[in-house]
Scaffold this motif. Structure first.
Motif, mmCIF file in Angstrom:
data_model
loop_
_atom_site.group_PDB
_atom_site.id
_atom_site.type_symbol
_atom_site.label_atom_id
_atom_site.label_comp_id
_atom_site.label_asym_id
_atom_site.label_seq_id
_atom_site.Cartn_x
_atom_site.Cartn_y
_atom_site.Cartn_z
ATOM 1 N N GLU A 335 0.790 -1.178 0.109
ATOM 2 C CA GLU A 335 0.082 0.092 -0.069
ATOM 3 C C GLU A 335 0.934 1.285 -0.061
ATOM 4 O O GLU A 335 0.399 2.259 -0.677
ATOM 5 C CB GLU A 335 -1.060 -0.043 1.195
ATOM 6 C CG GLU A 335 -1.959 -0.928 1.137
ATOM 7 C CD GLU A 335 -3.153 -1.012 2.163
ATOM 8 O OE1 GLU A 335 -4.097 -1.673 2.032
ATOM 9 O OE2 GLU A 335 -2.692 -0.452 3.420
ATOM 10 N N ARG A 338 2.664 1.822 -3.433
ATOM 11 C CA ARG A 338 1.819 2.111 -4.604
ATOM 12 C C ARG A 338 1.453 3.660 -4.259
ATOM 13 O O ARG A 338 1.056 4.538 -5.216
ATOM 14 C CB ARG A 338 0.693 1.236 -4.851
ATOM 15 C CG ARG A 338 1.021 -0.265 -5.271
ATOM 16 C CD ARG A 338 -0.081 -1.362 -5.021
ATOM 17 N NE ARG A 338 -1.230 -1.135 -5.460
ATOM 18 C CZ ARG A 338 -1.622 -1.257 -6.904
ATOM 19 N NH1 ARG A 338 -0.609 -1.891 -7.893
ATOM 20 N NH2 ARG A 338 -2.723 -0.929 -7.634
ATOM 21 N N ASP A 339 1.204 3.946 -2.907
ATOM 22 C CA ASP A 339 0.671 5.303 -2.802
ATOM 23 C C ASP A 339 1.753 6.390 -3.075
ATOM 24 O O ASP A 339 1.755 7.363 -3.583
ATOM 25 C CB ASP A 339 0.060 5.512 -1.522
ATOM 26 C CG ASP A 339 -0.210 6.959 -1.387
ATOM 27 O OD1 ASP A 339 -1.294 7.403 -2.049
ATOM 28 O OD2 ASP A 339 -0.092 7.733 -0.168
ATOM 29 N N MET A 351 -8.451 3.724 -8.944
ATOM 30 C CA MET A 351 -9.577 3.968 -7.974
ATOM 31 C C MET A 351 -10.835 3.662 -8.957
ATOM 32 O O MET A 351 -11.831 3.061 -8.612
ATOM 33 C CB MET A 351 -9.719 5.288 -7.161
ATOM 34 C CG MET A 351 -8.382 5.423 -6.197
ATOM 35 S SD MET A 351 -8.782 4.385 -4.677
ATOM 36 C CE MET A 351 -10.056 5.260 -4.122
ATOM 37 N N THR A 354 -11.052 0.288 -10.004
ATOM 38 C CA THR A 354 -11.364 -0.679 -9.172
ATOM 39 C C THR A 354 -12.961 -0.703 -8.743
ATOM 40 O O THR A 354 -13.676 -1.729 -8.525
ATOM 41 C CB THR A 354 -10.645 -0.488 -7.873
ATOM 42 O OG1 THR A 354 -9.114 -0.687 -8.357
ATOM 43 C CG2 THR A 354 -10.831 -1.627 -7.068
ATOM 44 N N ALA B 11 -9.868 1.904 -2.071
ATOM 45 C CA ALA B 11 -8.635 2.278 -1.857
ATOM 46 C C ALA B 11 -7.934 0.870 -1.115
ATOM 47 O O ALA B 11 -6.833 0.469 -1.531
ATOM 48 C CB ALA B 11 -8.065 3.410 -0.836
ATOM 49 N N SER B 14 -7.871 -1.578 -3.913
ATOM 50 C CA SER B 14 -6.808 -1.019 -4.758
ATOM 51 C C SER B 14 -5.025 -1.160 -4.333
ATOM 52 O O SER B 14 -4.329 -0.755 -4.816
ATOM 53 C CB SER B 14 -6.730 0.454 -5.261
ATOM 54 O OG SER B 14 -8.222 0.534 -5.853
ATOM 55 N N ARG B 15 -5.153 -1.378 -2.993
ATOM 56 C CA ARG B 15 -3.802 -1.360 -2.179
ATOM 57 C C ARG B 15 -3.224 -0.244 -2.315
ATOM 58 O O ARG B 15 -2.067 -0.048 -2.806
ATOM 59 C CB ARG B 15 -3.132 -2.745 -2.905
ATOM 60 C CG ARG B 15 -3.556 -4.161 -2.485
ATOM 61 C CD ARG B 15 -3.281 -4.344 -1.173
ATOM 62 N NE ARG B 15 -3.814 -5.851 -1.097
ATOM 63 C CZ ARG B 15 -4.905 -6.164 -0.141
ATOM 64 N NH1 ARG B 15 -5.906 -5.472 -0.119
ATOM 65 N NH2 ARG B 15 -5.243 -7.461 -0.118
ATOM 66 N N LEU B 16 -3.887 0.918 -1.923
ATOM 67 C CA LEU B 16 -3.446 2.140 -2.147
ATOM 68 C C LEU B 16 -3.762 2.600 -0.742
ATOM 69 O O LEU B 16 -4.653 3.006 -0.127
ATOM 70 C CB LEU B 16 -3.991 3.075 -3.262
ATOM 71 C CG LEU B 16 -3.879 3.018 -4.541
ATOM 72 C CD1 LEU B 16 -4.637 3.773 -5.441
ATOM 73 C CD2 LEU B 16 -2.417 3.589 -4.959
ATOM 74 N N ARG B 17 -2.362 3.202 0.229
ATOM 75 C CA ARG B 17 -2.588 3.852 1.385
ATOM 76 C C ARG B 17 -2.781 5.346 1.172
ATOM 77 O O ARG B 17 -1.653 5.994 1.034
ATOM 78 C CB ARG B 17 -1.558 3.438 2.280
ATOM 79 C CG ARG B 17 -1.843 3.840 3.782
ATOM 80 C CD ARG B 17 -1.036 3.076 4.645
ATOM 81 N NE ARG B 17 -1.077 1.542 4.650
ATOM 82 C CZ ARG B 17 -0.390 1.032 5.358
ATOM 83 N NH1 ARG B 17 0.536 1.240 6.165
ATOM 84 N NH2 ARG B 17 -0.496 -0.567 5.523
#
Lengths: 486, 96
Positions: A335, A338-339, A351, A354, B11, B14-17
């Motif tokens: 996470e 990717r961020d 986003m 998904t 999120a 999507s594995r987005l922090r």
């Protein structure tokens, strides 16, 4: 042979100078590497030296041997940095080379460098590059378009004779239009996608950005073909050859009037209408057509392309290559990496995609968009039962100012209103320069693109028509050519 | 429309922090894009088959002959933390 002549020469003209002995391939490469080193457009993310430019290049590759090429940084090149303009791939050196790059190397073309782009090809202005935008050589306060903005800028700005790009929703045609050059998106399946970093796999297609239509044909012929590494590649039967048509007699050009309405600049519309008159002068017939669902193409595209992107980009997870930002625990590694690694537009699309694929929303978004896509395919099938080509402006505006459209994503997405329907239908289309026009509200005169679309795999006919029209228009790109290097 | 809770859920999928600021921005931006996309409801899709691929192809097969693939060292050469011939990753559970 003067530098000015070499700078202005097309790929085909350069090849002819080499084969006649007027200049050597070594001198040509030295000249272009010198131009590249003076890049004032942030067009290149990586620049080759002599040795790297020639690595793997066939010195006896045929007619185009020695004509160097710029390559969009979305194509994997063995041992050479390949980032797709993303921080998440900074420093990545692929262990293999894309089929398209193998094909150009086999045809004898040295690689000048890797060109700037919108991150993972998501954007219409180059402003989504993690390494700063490439600039338009006609006016460096303006965008070159995107996503293949670097490839368009370097060809138009005299930093490469020609370039490879990719087009998912307009990413070759729109920047070609903005920079006053030729951009061809071939039929989906004409060219292998192997080694082309994936954005939306049902739409992505490689294609040439060139100084003229003849070059687009010659480069397409090198690129097209079936590749065992991409089972969706079928090639173009019989290949393509340099076009020679000078008339358009008996050909019917369909104009989707309802689509060419709101949001189009007066100057763009004027150049479009001029071009229709030229078509008629050359013997072509202009016919009004309907594409009843094309107005929904942007909406369908912004479900389908992000959905495919959200799955394709799941591979950037900090495990096998690229950035790893956290070692705290497995989920944090995914996470946080990717961020950190993805830019805002890429996150927005991941986003969106998904969400469109998530439980409870799949039918309402993804399933519906796939059915609207069928409607758009049917619209073109119906149109092509009556006409040979469909024509539109390439974009509703000329190149806009840096920062002008970054505040609202949808405004930026509408830059591709004429190119996206064609992408959804999978058919080939070319953008050629139709002249210059002022933006609405005044400003410098800038290039306007004219888009011609044809039925699937009708590339030869498309190139013939574009060639006849190009010859009649006689566009002068020299103002852009001077703008690229110090 | 998409609300803050949905953005946080997507999120995670999507594995987005995302940072707090990103959550706020994306809630507005995604809602605005979805408002436009919702116009797809106007299209009559009764009885229409979905299109996932535009070139008609079926059963693209090759001969079942093994060919060499990338050497393990080459495949590992770009990894952030290669170890003992494998891709090393942190433990699924944070250290206590």
């Amino acid at each position: 042979m003067s530098d000015i002549e070499l700078l202005a020469a097309s790929g085909a003209e350069t090849a002819a100078m080499i084969s006649s002995g007027e200049i050597s391939a070594e001198e040509v490469l030295e000249f272009w590497l010198g131009r590249v080193s003076g890049d004032q457009l942030n067009g290149y993310l990586w620049k080759a030296d002599n040795e790297a430019a020639l690595a793997g290049v066939n010195v006896d590759g045929g007619a185009l041997t020695g004509v160097p090429l710029a390559i969009k940084d979305i194509f994997c090149t063995e041992g050479v940095p390949t980032t797709a303009a993303s921080k998440i791939l900074a420093g990545y050196r692929p262990p293999f080379t894309a089929t398209s790059v193998r094909n150009t190397a086999a045809a004898g073309m040295p690689m000048l460098g890797k060109t700037n782009m919108d991150e993972f090809a998501m954007g219409s202005s180059n402003e989504n590059s993690a390494f700063g935008p490439s600039l338009n050589p006609w006016d460096t306060g303006r965008v070159p378009g995107g996503s293949s903005g670097g490839s368009a800028a370097v060809v138009a700005g005299g930093l490469a004779p020609w370039a490879l790009g990719t087009d998912t929703g307009g990413s070759i045609r729109q920047p070609a239009g903005f920079c006053g050059i030729v951009g061809l998106k071939p039929t989906y399946g004409s060219i292998s996608r192997y080694g082309m970093i994936a954005f939306a796999s049902s739409l992505d297609q490689c294609g040439p950005l060139t100084r003229n239509v003849t070059d687009a044909a010659l480069l397409l012929d090198v690129l097209q073909g079936r590749d065992p590494c991409d089972s969706t590649s079928v090639g173009i039967e019989g290949g393509v050859s340099a076009p020679s048509a000078d008339r358009l007699d008996g050909l019917r050009f369909g104009v989707p009037r309802a689509l060419i309405g709101e949001g189009i600049e007066a100057g763009v519309l004027a150049r479009f209408e001029d071009t229709l008159i030229r078509i008629a002068d050359l013997g072509g017939e202009i016919v009004d057509i309907e594409l009843p669902h094309a107005g929904h193409a942007i909406s369908a595209y912004y479900v389908l392309a992000p959905a495919e992107a959200s799955t394709n980009l799941s591979r950037y997870d900090g495990v096998r290559y690229g950035l790893r930002s956290s070692d705290e625990d497995l989920l944090s590694m995914y996470e946080v990496t990717r961020d950190d690694g993805f830019g805002p537009e890429v996150k927005r699309r991941i986003m969106l995609g998904t969400y469109a694929l998530s439980s409870g929303y799949y039918d309402a978004y993804y399933g519906r968009a796939q059915r609207v896509r069928t409607r758009i395919v049917e619209d073109f099938n119906t149109a092509f039962s009556e006409v040979d080509f469909v024509v539109t402006p390439t974009s509703p505006t000329v190149a806009f100012k840096l920062g002008e459209k970054t505040a609202d994503p949808w405004t930026m997405y509408l830059s591709d209103v004429f190119t996206v329907p064609i992408s959804l239908a999978g058919i080939p289309a070319i953008s050629i320069p139709a002249g210059l026009a002022e933006p609405d509200g005044g400003g410098p005169e800038l290039p306007v693109g004219f888009q011609i679309a044809a039925p699937a795999f009708a590339e030869q006919g498309l190139l013939e028509a574009a060639y006849a029209l190009e010859t009649a228009i006689r566009f002068d790109g020299s103002a852009g050519l001077a703008g690229g290097a110090a | 429309m998409i609300d803050r809770e949905q953005v946080l859920h997507v999120a995670r999928l999507s594995r987005l922090r995302l940072t707090e600021e990103e959550v706020d921005t994306l809630t507005g931006e995604l809602s605005s894009v979805l408002d436009h996309v919702d116009k797809l409801a106007e299209v009559d899709i009764e009885g229409v088959e979905p299109t996932s691929h535009v070139v008609p192809l079926e059963n693209v097969l090759r001969d079942d002959v093994p060919v060499p693939s990338l050497d393990r060292d080459v495949a590992l050469s770009q990894a952030p933390d290669p170890h003992d011939g494998a891709f090393r990753v942190p433990s699924p559970q944070a250290e206590a």
